[in-house]
Design a protein around this motif. Sequence first.
Motif, PDB file in Angstrom:
ATOM      1  N   ASP A  25      46.171  27.555  34.390  1.00  0.00           N
ATOM      2  CA  ASP A  25      44.879  28.054  33.953  1.00  0.00           C
ATOM      3  C   ASP A  25      44.806  29.523  34.319  1.00  0.00           C
ATOM      4  OD1 ASP A  25      41.413  27.210  34.751  1.00  0.00           O
ATOM      5  OD2 ASP A  25      42.336  28.334  33.115  1.00  0.00           O
ATOM      6  N   ASP A  26      45.146  30.355  33.360  1.00  0.00           N
ATOM      7  CA  ASP A  26      45.404  31.767  33.640  1.00  0.00           C
ATOM      8  C   ASP A  26      44.224  32.609  33.169  1.00  0.00           C
ATOM      9  OD1 ASP A  26      47.545  34.321  32.648  1.00  0.00           O
ATOM     10  OD2 ASP A  26      47.534  33.465  34.648  1.00  0.00           O
ATOM     11  N   ASP A  27      43.285  32.845  34.036  1.00  0.00           N
ATOM     12  CA  ASP A  27      42.150  33.669  33.623  1.00  0.00           C
ATOM     13  C   ASP A  27      42.329  35.049  34.216  1.00  0.00           C
ATOM     14  OD1 ASP A  27      38.523  33.266  33.810  1.00  0.00           O
ATOM     15  OD2 ASP A  27      39.773  34.959  33.250  1.00  0.00           O
ATOM     16  N   MET A  28      42.892  35.919  33.422  1.00  0.00           N
ATOM     17  CA  MET A  28      43.315  37.214  33.946  1.00  0.00           C
ATOM     18  C   MET A  28      42.172  38.026  34.509  1.00  0.00           C
ATOM     19  SD  MET A  28      45.197  40.291  32.032  1.00  0.00           S
ATOM     20  CE  MET A  28      43.870  40.330  30.879  1.00  0.00           C
ATOM     21  N   GLU A  29      41.073  38.098  33.756  1.00  0.00           N
ATOM     22  CA  GLU A  29      39.977  38.942  34.234  1.00  0.00           C
ATOM     23  C   GLU A  29      39.428  38.395  35.540  1.00  0.00           C
ATOM     24  OE1 GLU A  29      40.127  37.895  31.162  1.00  0.00           O
ATOM     25  OE2 GLU A  29      39.681  39.473  29.761  1.00  0.00           O
ATOM     26  N   ALA A  30      39.260  37.106  35.589  1.00  0.00           N
ATOM     27  CA  ALA A  30      38.709  36.507  36.811  1.00  0.00           C
ATOM     28  C   ALA A  30      39.679  36.713  37.965  1.00  0.00           C
ATOM     29  CB  ALA A  30      38.439  35.022  36.598  1.00  0.00           C
ATOM     30  N   ASP A  31      40.968  36.530  37.654  1.00  0.00           N
ATOM     31  CA  ASP A  31      41.964  36.698  38.706  1.00  0.00           C
ATOM     32  C   ASP A  31      41.961  38.118  39.229  1.00  0.00           C
ATOM     33  OD1 ASP A  31      44.519  34.506  37.303  1.00  0.00           O
ATOM     34  OD2 ASP A  31      42.626  34.126  38.312  1.00  0.00           O
ATOM     35  N   LEU A  32      41.897  39.075  38.315  1.00  0.00           N
ATOM     36  CA  LEU A  32      41.953  40.467  38.735  1.00  0.00           C
ATOM     37  C   LEU A  32      40.715  40.838  39.522  1.00  0.00           C
ATOM     38  CD1 LEU A  32      43.472  42.552  35.849  1.00  0.00           C
ATOM     39  CD2 LEU A  32      44.297  42.339  38.171  1.00  0.00           C
ATOM     40  N   GLY A  33      39.599  40.243  39.127  1.00  0.00           N
ATOM     41  CA  GLY A  33      38.369  40.630  39.799  1.00  0.00           C
ATOM     42  C   GLY A  33      38.078  39.777  41.002  1.00  0.00           C
ATOM     43  N   GLU A  34      39.017  38.851  41.271  1.00  0.00           N
ATOM     44  CA  GLU A  34      38.792  37.842  42.315  1.00  0.00           C
ATOM     45  C   GLU A  34      38.334  38.416  43.643  1.00  0.00           C
ATOM     46  OE1 GLU A  34      38.877  34.819  41.589  1.00  0.00           O
ATOM     47  OE2 GLU A  34      39.842  33.530  43.023  1.00  0.00           O
ATOM     48  N   SER A  35      38.960  39.501  44.064  1.00  0.00           N
ATOM     49  CA  SER A  35      38.619  39.962  45.401  1.00  0.00           C
ATOM     50  C   SER A  35      37.394  40.866  45.403  1.00  0.00           C
ATOM     51  CB  SER A  35      39.803  40.679  46.047  1.00  0.00           C
ATOM     52  OG  SER A  35      40.092  41.844  45.319  1.00  0.00           O
ATOM     53  N   ASP A  36      36.813  41.120  44.254  1.00  0.00           N
ATOM     54  CA  ASP A  36      35.555  41.875  44.247  1.00  0.00           C
ATOM     55  C   ASP A  36      34.403  40.946  44.559  1.00  0.00           C
ATOM     56  OD1 ASP A  36      36.462  43.975  41.455  1.00  0.00           O
ATOM     57  OD2 ASP A  36      36.670  44.251  43.609  1.00  0.00           O
TER      58      ASP A  36
ATOM     59  N   GLU B  46      28.261  41.011  41.776  1.00  0.00           N
ATOM     60  CA  GLU B  46      27.100  41.892  41.720  1.00  0.00           C
ATOM     61  C   GLU B  46      27.232  43.069  42.670  1.00  0.00           C
ATOM     62  OE1 GLU B  46      25.564  40.717  39.189  1.00  0.00           O
ATOM     63  OE2 GLU B  46      26.820  38.970  39.532  1.00  0.00           O
ATOM     64  N   GLU B  47      28.418  43.653  42.726  1.00  0.00           N
ATOM     65  CA  GLU B  47      28.584  44.799  43.613  1.00  0.00           C
ATOM     66  C   GLU B  47      28.195  46.045  42.857  1.00  0.00           C
ATOM     67  OE1 GLU B  47      32.257  47.019  45.626  1.00  0.00           O
ATOM     68  OE2 GLU B  47      32.331  44.851  45.728  1.00  0.00           O
ATOM     69  N   ASP B  48      27.212  46.764  43.346  1.00  0.00           N
ATOM     70  CA  ASP B  48      26.772  47.949  42.620  1.00  0.00           C
ATOM     71  C   ASP B  48      27.451  49.202  43.131  1.00  0.00           C
ATOM     72  OD1 ASP B  48      25.085  46.770  40.833  1.00  0.00           O
ATOM     73  OD2 ASP B  48      23.358  46.880  42.171  1.00  0.00           O
TER      74      ASP B  48
END
Lengths: 273, 254, 274
Positions: C257-268, C271-273
């Motif tokens: 289950d390869d969700d690239m965007e979620a994976d890349l943003g995982e450590s963010d 709602e970080e402004d």
Amino acid sequence: MGDFSAEVISHIDRAYIRGLLDKGQRTDGRAFDEYREIEIQTGVVPAKAEGSAIARIGDTRVIAGVKVVPGEPYSDTPDEGVVMITAEMAPIASPLFETGPPQEDAIELARVVDRGVRESEMIDIKKLIISEGKKVYMVFCDLYTLEYDGNLIDASAIAAAASLLDTKFPEVKVEDGELIPTKNMLRIPLQNLPVECTFSKIGKHLVLDPVLKEEMVQDCRLTIAVDEQDNFTAMQKGGGAGPMSLAMMEQAMDLALEKSKMIREAVRKSVKV
Amino acid sequence: MAGIFFQKREVVVPGQLLAEGRYRSSAGTYDADGKVFSALVGLAELRGNTVKVVPLEGVYIPREGDLVIGTVVMVAGNNWRIDIGGPYQGSLHANNALRRPYDEDISKYYDIGDVLVCEVLAFDRTSGPFLSMRGRGLRRLTDGMVLDVSPAKIPRIIGRRGSMINMIKDHLRIQTIVGQNGRIWIRSPDVETERLAIRAFKMIEDQAHTSKLTDRVNSMLREESTKLKGTGGGPKYVAEAKDNDDMEDNNDEY
Amino acid sequence: MSTEKRPDYLISPEGLRIDGRRPDELRPIELEVGILKKADGSASIRQGKTYIMAAVYGPRELHPKHLTLNDRAYLRAVYRMATFSVPDRKKPAPSRREREISMVIANALEPALFLEEFPRTVVDVFIQVIQADGGTRCAAINAASLALADAGIPMSCLVPAVAVGKADGKLILDLGDAEDKYGQGDVPMAILPNTEEITLLQQDGKFTKEELLEAIGMGMTGCRYIHELQKEALKKAYAKRAPEGAGEEEEDLGEYDDDMEADLGESDLPEEDE
């Protein structure tokens, strides 16, 4: 190149590299007597430099540019042209290099490359005369590091040699006290082609063409310059205070004799006739 | 003219218009005149009505709670200065690493060159980061090797719920600790396996911004493992689940 | 001794320049991103015969510490010309001209950078001129902008630059070396394309007010075109690394289950402004 023991290398890195060597391996999978990929391009500054070359060994890249300028000979050698080699370890090449005037390691680099060229009598400086005692050709070969991943000396030596082979400059003669261009283009009068081979001593191992990580854990390094007749024309032990046995030096000498041929051929091939 | 002006998985560049209208700007973007622009080279992403850009490069900026792998570069009084990569050097106070009472000369416990697994306790841009070694799995590392990768790619190396890193560990039977600061500690049974692990991580680093990456890494490892083992057939999957950070006997925790 | 001499004319009777260009024509430009592996970001530019490499290191720790700013990163640019980049060998030590240009380049880039993101650090920009044939400070800015983006330094936009000059009474765009040496003026400029604000403007020679405004207008047009080339070069550099088929719509997610965007943003954090 220089002594980077001031930069902290972790115990794990040090143990890892030395441990690999004890198992007969290097970090990039090369043999102990193997060079990384070597690539040479000449004529890279065709519009402004009389000669130029970029030499790449793995991820280390050096550019050499040659300017030939009429000038005065040194007073104690009025019948000889002037050759000067400089080197800059520019901060563009590595986070380890700083801006400012050349430090000892940059000076050592220039002098080691220079010695290889000078002692092999690569350039026939007696043929660089315009008017004896008054005007000679001054050949400046200036080296800039573009990328640094170990073994600047060999890359610089290759770049310098290739750039000198590449050089073409306009002939001038003295007429009524003025320097007048003839229409001829000259090549640098060459009679030899030196090559430099650098080895790193790490523990009881000798490795050729160290990468940066290997340089950072080395006990010392040894550079040997070899000319076309298989003479040694310069040697330099540096890069750390560790001692080296004579047996290891002999091993280095034999390897230098063998490897220099391959490099010399690569340099010759790179120059457009 | 309201709307979204980028495609899914499009590489956007600084200054590129991403959205106009009722959208909010988030990490990697800025707003001006009611429009949202990219501030980075990266992949633009829409979540609800928030637009952000995930960077493809960048130095390590610490965050509280991050697990990091660092090297001691200096001992100053009761503090170790720790290089964790990036522009901000870490500071580890002896109270956060040792049991009291401890010797005045703390270099006896950890010295220059030691590699430590720490947690980021606190960081704001004007001071810190301050590190701690109190916690599960936080300790000094003495064997194995440490690989440096771009910190921006670490989330991809871990994968959602650890899918990528666990897949690699299962294939290769290695132990790893992944630091958010772009450092990966690897312990492998032999040199060939180690090289394969490095290759897998470098492959992810190189292709982090593409899709179906987990499948491609899986295929690569399957192919190469087969060659290594000299047998036909698939890899050996490990049945039991493993934690991301490995626990083992800890002789040097104070 | 340079064998260069003054050309007979800078603009021919047919209205063409010495290299055959029309007055409002740019030299051929080649931009490449990521050419130096050890730098955090890098780019090279060929603009006519001018050839320059730019590298960015940072944000990183700042030495000497007394230059540290508590609320933002310190931007430092160093512009250096190789001794062999010009017909008459340049002495190796930094000249006053190089020091001035270094400062001018930093000032041209700074307004585009979000330096407040990284207090107590330095962003170093190193420019190495390999072959100089006019317009080096502008070409340097073009390459440095890309190197900064390649390094992940947040910016409001890329910064394009170009020099406008005057020859035989006509305004000309993107000066070559001879046109700069023997012409009647040199106006290097750089802009922020999103707002059209000017971040670099220098001028020598003699221009009337109308001429100068027209020259700036010509420069703006040149800068906008160069901006397009810069964006293209950045996108191309990252597209190159995608393997075949990676851009396809994924119907079949494969074994994982390869969700690239979620994976890349995982450590963010969510709602970080900014």
